[in-house]
Design an enzyme around this catalytic site. Sequence first.
Site, PDB file in Angstrom:
ATOM      1  N   GLY A   1     -71.608  11.867  59.914  1.00 51.39           N
ATOM      2  CA  GLY A   1     -71.305  10.752  60.812  1.00 51.39           C
ATOM      3  C   GLY A   1     -72.016  10.913  62.140  1.00 51.39           C
ATOM      4  O   GLY A   1     -71.547  11.654  62.998  1.00 51.39           O
TER       5      GLY A   1
ATOM      6  N   GLY B   1     -72.147   9.270  64.810  1.00 53.95           N
ATOM      7  CA  GLY B   1     -71.610   8.430  65.885  1.00 53.95           C
ATOM      8  C   GLY B   1     -71.285   9.287  67.101  1.00 53.95           C
ATOM      9  O   GLY B   1     -71.943  10.308  67.356  1.00 53.95           O
TER      10      GLY B   1
ATOM     11  N   GLY C   1     -69.610  12.950  66.132  1.00 57.30           N
ATOM     12  CA  GLY C   1     -70.551  13.702  65.289  1.00 57.30           C
ATOM     13  C   GLY C   1     -71.786  14.135  66.066  1.00 57.30           C
ATOM     14  O   GLY C   1     -72.228  15.287  65.961  1.00 57.30           O
TER      15      GLY C   1
ATOM     16  N   LYS D   1     -65.412   7.274  60.984  1.00 59.80           N
ATOM     17  CA  LYS D   1     -64.122   6.640  61.251  1.00 59.80           C
ATOM     18  C   LYS D   1     -63.250   6.881  60.007  1.00 59.80           C
ATOM     19  O   LYS D   1     -63.775   7.025  58.883  1.00 59.80           O
ATOM     20  CB  LYS D   1     -64.304   5.149  61.508  1.00 59.80           C
ATOM     21  CG  LYS D   1     -64.854   4.855  62.910  1.00 59.80           C
ATOM     22  CD  LYS D   1     -63.737   4.876  63.931  1.00 59.80           C
ATOM     23  CE  LYS D   1     -64.177   4.762  65.371  1.00 59.80           C
ATOM     24  NZ  LYS D   1     -64.799   3.529  65.757  1.00 59.80           N
TER      25      LYS D   1
ATOM     26  N   LYS E   1     -50.473  13.694  67.085  1.00 58.98           N
ATOM     27  CA  LYS E   1     -51.555  12.851  67.602  1.00 58.98           C
ATOM     28  C   LYS E   1     -51.408  11.417  67.093  1.00 58.98           C
ATOM     29  O   LYS E   1     -51.634  10.462  67.837  1.00 58.98           O
ATOM     30  CB  LYS E   1     -52.929  13.437  67.225  1.00 58.98           C
ATOM     31  CG  LYS E   1     -54.060  12.669  67.875  1.00 58.98           C
ATOM     32  CD  LYS E   1     -55.177  13.515  68.405  1.00 58.98           C
ATOM     33  CE  LYS E   1     -56.100  12.692  69.306  1.00 58.98           C
ATOM     34  NZ  LYS E   1     -57.505  12.809  69.006  1.00 58.98           N
TER      35      LYS E   1
ATOM     36  N   ASN F   1     -51.037   8.149  69.423  1.00 62.18           N
ATOM     37  CA  ASN F   1     -51.986   7.040  69.268  1.00 62.18           C
ATOM     38  C   ASN F   1     -51.293   5.749  68.845  1.00 62.18           C
ATOM     39  O   ASN F   1     -51.742   4.658  69.207  1.00 62.18           O
ATOM     40  CB  ASN F   1     -53.048   7.389  68.212  1.00 62.18           C
ATOM     41  CG  ASN F   1     -54.086   8.348  68.755  1.00 62.18           C
ATOM     42  OD1 ASN F   1     -54.290   8.445  69.953  1.00 62.18           O
ATOM     43  ND2 ASN F   1     -54.750   9.072  67.868  1.00 62.18           N
TER      44      ASN F   1
ATOM     45  N   ASN G   1     -55.483   2.594  79.882  1.00 64.93           N
ATOM     46  CA  ASN G   1     -54.325   3.399  79.452  1.00 64.93           C
ATOM     47  C   ASN G   1     -53.267   3.544  80.552  1.00 64.93           C
ATOM     48  O   ASN G   1     -52.070   3.547  80.274  1.00 64.93           O
ATOM     49  CB  ASN G   1     -54.790   4.803  79.030  1.00 64.93           C
ATOM     50  CG  ASN G   1     -55.617   4.770  77.757  1.00 64.93           C
ATOM     51  OD1 ASN G   1     -55.742   3.730  77.120  1.00 64.93           O
ATOM     52  ND2 ASN G   1     -56.190   5.910  77.393  1.00 64.93           N
TER      53      ASN G   1
ATOM     54  N   ASN H   1     -59.238   5.207  81.487  1.00 66.58           N
ATOM     55  CA  ASN H   1     -60.000   5.034  80.232  1.00 66.58           C
ATOM     56  C   ASN H   1     -59.551   3.831  79.424  1.00 66.58           C
ATOM     57  O   ASN H   1     -58.392   3.413  79.506  1.00 66.58           O
ATOM     58  CB  ASN H   1     -59.835   6.265  79.319  1.00 66.58           C
ATOM     59  CG  ASN H   1     -60.387   7.518  79.938  1.00 66.58           C
ATOM     60  OD1 ASN H   1     -60.835   7.516  81.073  1.00 66.58           O
ATOM     61  ND2 ASN H   1     -60.342   8.605  79.194  1.00 66.58           N
TER      62      ASN H   1
ATOM     63  N   GLU I   1     -58.996   1.536  63.810  1.00 70.66           N
ATOM     64  CA  GLU I   1     -58.333   2.478  62.894  1.00 70.66           C
ATOM     65  C   GLU I   1     -56.826   2.196  62.799  1.00 70.66           C
ATOM     66  O   GLU I   1     -56.051   3.089  62.480  1.00 70.66           O
ATOM     67  CB  GLU I   1     -58.600   3.917  63.350  1.00 70.66           C
ATOM     68  CG  GLU I   1     -60.075   4.297  63.253  1.00 70.66           C
ATOM     69  CD  GLU I   1     -60.357   5.757  63.585  1.00 70.66           C
ATOM     70  OE1 GLU I   1     -60.899   6.485  62.746  1.00 70.66           O
ATOM     71  OE2 GLU I   1     -60.049   6.160  64.729  1.00 70.66           O
TER      72      GLU I   1
HETATM   73  N1  LIG Z   1     -65.167   9.160  70.156  1.00 69.39           N
HETATM   74  C1  LIG Z   1     -64.201   9.952  70.582  1.00 69.39           C
HETATM   75  O1  LIG Z   1     -64.108  10.267  71.773  1.00 69.39           O
HETATM   76  C2  LIG Z   1     -63.185  10.520  69.611  1.00 69.39           C
HETATM   77  C3  LIG Z   1     -62.293  11.504  70.078  1.00 69.39           C
HETATM   78  C4  LIG Z   1     -61.389  12.079  69.172  1.00 69.39           C
HETATM   79  C5  LIG Z   1     -61.350  11.676  67.853  1.00 69.39           C
HETATM   80  N2  LIG Z   1     -62.216  10.700  67.449  1.00 69.39           N
HETATM   81  C6  LIG Z   1     -62.146  10.298  66.045  1.00 69.39           C
HETATM   82  O2  LIG Z   1     -63.341  10.722  65.384  1.00 69.39           O
HETATM   83  C7  LIG Z   1     -63.680   9.792  64.341  1.00 69.39           C
HETATM   84  C8  LIG Z   1     -65.090   9.271  64.598  1.00 69.39           C
HETATM   85  O3  LIG Z   1     -65.063   8.537  65.817  1.00 69.39           O
HETATM   86  P1  LIG Z   1     -66.382   8.096  66.579  1.00 69.39           P
HETATM   87  O4  LIG Z   1     -65.956   7.536  67.873  1.00 69.39           O
HETATM   88  O5  LIG Z   1     -67.385   9.199  66.558  1.00 69.39           O
HETATM   89  O6  LIG Z   1     -66.876   6.886  65.613  1.00 69.39           O
HETATM   90  P2  LIG Z   1     -68.305   6.201  65.525  1.00 69.39           P
HETATM   91  O7  LIG Z   1     -69.014   6.341  66.819  1.00 69.39           O
HETATM   92  O8  LIG Z   1     -68.061   4.840  64.963  1.00 69.39           O
HETATM   93  O9  LIG Z   1     -69.103   7.091  64.461  1.00 69.39           O
HETATM   94  C9  LIG Z   1     -68.840   7.085  63.097  1.00 69.39           C
HETATM   95  C10 LIG Z   1     -70.141   7.372  62.403  1.00 69.39           C
HETATM   96  O10 LIG Z   1     -69.905   7.639  61.026  1.00 69.39           O
HETATM   97  C11 LIG Z   1     -70.969   7.072  60.286  1.00 69.39           C
HETATM   98  N3  LIG Z   1     -70.634   6.973  58.879  1.00 69.39           N
HETATM   99  C12 LIG Z   1     -69.753   6.141  58.264  1.00 69.39           C
HETATM  100  N4  LIG Z   1     -69.739   6.385  56.946  1.00 69.39           N
HETATM  101  C13 LIG Z   1     -70.611   7.369  56.690  1.00 69.39           C
HETATM  102  C14 LIG Z   1     -71.023   8.049  55.514  1.00 69.39           C
HETATM  103  N5  LIG Z   1     -70.549   7.738  54.305  1.00 69.39           N
HETATM  104  N6  LIG Z   1     -71.937   9.042  55.627  1.00 69.39           N
HETATM  105  C15 LIG Z   1     -72.451   9.372  56.843  1.00 69.39           C
HETATM  106  N7  LIG Z   1     -72.110   8.751  57.991  1.00 69.39           N
HETATM  107  C16 LIG Z   1     -71.197   7.767  57.924  1.00 69.39           C
HETATM  108  C17 LIG Z   1     -71.192   5.746  60.985  1.00 69.39           C
HETATM  109  O11 LIG Z   1     -72.430   5.223  60.629  1.00 69.39           O
HETATM  110  P3  LIG Z   1     -72.771   3.657  60.637  1.00 69.39           P
HETATM  111  O12 LIG Z   1     -73.394   3.406  61.969  1.00 69.39           O
HETATM  112  O13 LIG Z   1     -73.713   3.529  59.516  1.00 69.39           O
HETATM  113  O14 LIG Z   1     -71.479   2.899  60.453  1.00 69.39           O
HETATM  114  C18 LIG Z   1     -71.137   6.202  62.436  1.00 69.39           C
HETATM  115  O15 LIG Z   1     -72.386   6.698  62.851  1.00 69.39           O
HETATM  116  C19 LIG Z   1     -62.602   8.694  64.387  1.00 69.39           C
HETATM  117  O16 LIG Z   1     -61.584   8.996  63.478  1.00 69.39           O
HETATM  118  C20 LIG Z   1     -62.081   8.786  65.812  1.00 69.39           C
HETATM  119  O17 LIG Z   1     -60.752   8.299  65.962  1.00 69.39           O
HETATM  120  C21 LIG Z   1     -63.140  10.118  68.286  1.00 69.39           C
END
Ligand SMILES: NC(=O)c1ccc[n+]([C@@H]2O[C@H](COP(=O)([O-])OP(=O)(O)OC[C@H]3O[C@@H](n4cnc5c(N)ncnc54)[C@H](OP(=O)(O)O)[C@@H]3O)[C@@H](O)[C@H]2O)c1
Length: 297
Positions: free
Chosen positions: A7, A9, A12, A70, A178, A182, A196, A245, A260
């Site tokens: 991932g 995003g 990741g 996600k 968590k 959330n 928030n 935030n 989510e």
């Molecule tokens: N961001 C934060 O600050 C944060 C903090 C704590 C926890 N989280 C949690 O972490 C998780 C990810 O959040 P995020 O903010 O990083 O989300 P995000 O920015 O939407 O990133 C998700 C990534 O996963 C990719 N993806 C989806 N399916 C895939 C697959 N089959 N193989 C490979 N890559 C794939 C997506 O690609 P596409 O572009 O192709 O869709 C996207 O690049 C969530 O559960 C979120 O609640 C996030």
Amino acid sequence: MKIGIVGPGAIGTFLAGVLGKHNEVDLLGRRPLDIETIEISGKTRVETDINYTDSISSLSDKKLIVICTKSFDTKEAVASLSNHLSSKALVLSLQNGLNNEGIISGFVGKERTIGGITNNGVTYMEPGKVKHAGMGKTVIGLYPKGTSEEVEKIVRVFRNAGLETTLSENILVKLWEKAVINSGINPITAVLGIKNGVLIEDRYLTRLLEETVRESAAVAENYVDLDKKKVLDETKEVARQTSENLSSMLQDVKNESRTEVDQINGAIIEKALDKEVSTPVNKVLYKLVKGLENKYL
Ligand SMILES: NC(=O)c1ccc[n+]([C@@H]2O[C@H](COP(=O)([O-])OP(=O)(O)OC[C@H]3O[C@@H](n4cnc5c(N)ncnc54)[C@H](OP(=O)(O)O)[C@@H]3O)[C@@H](O)[C@H]2O)c1
């Protein structure tokens, strides 16, 4: 350690950037992207060369796989990956939502599933570039409970990368805590389009937050030993510390992307049904967020 991150995003990319300094890291996405270097700005400033790939077989020699999609994409991601992994690879989730570890363990077995939460706040800018908005703790542990030498090693690898990480011998409790937090903060802020901090400034919203968290915690109590008062205090503390935030759910609504809510409030509603507990507040919040989503999805 040889690590595969799934991932590309916000989270990741951030993990690939920090872990990539001292480890052999491959970042896996589902389409071709031109990423050779990761740039993290904000609270952490790092530039790291990593290997980006959209080929699942590149992860076949990895010792640790970190799922950073996600939570509505977990099943598809792990289903396609599981046949390509080494039989000894451990799979860690650092996602939000209640069902990720259950899905992962269904494919690779509980003995190879590691649960986790992270409170780092990361914003996605463009492929390979993210902003680290807020430092936060990461907690990991064997799913649903316990520990092992390998998990301890992963904790050391994360700490070595500058991530404040602790080991929990009861990660299921942390995952529920968590989700309960959330379940209050995310939908209310998403529906009302507020930061928030407003949740603890406006007495009506504070009451709604309390009602939601108490209800979700009452469901959680059927599954884990959870301190209801502690989790409510913690929810308010999170709202205070992140007062400026926008919650992730509000960001998703603003970006017109899928939220989510199914994996947070939806999962709590489902788990409540199994135990015959009623969840009227969660059901209203859930429907409001789904109604919002349906306007653009
Ligand atoms: N961001 C934060 O600050 C944060 C903090 C704590 C926890 N989280 C949690 O972490 C998780 C990810 O959040 P995020 O903010 O990083 O989300 P995000 O920015 O939407 O990133 C998700 C990534 O996963 C990719 N993806 C989806 N399916 C895939 C697959 N089959 N193989 C490979 N890559 C794939 C997506 O690609 P596409 O572009 O192709 O869709 C996207 O690049 C969530 O559960 C979120 O609640 C996030």
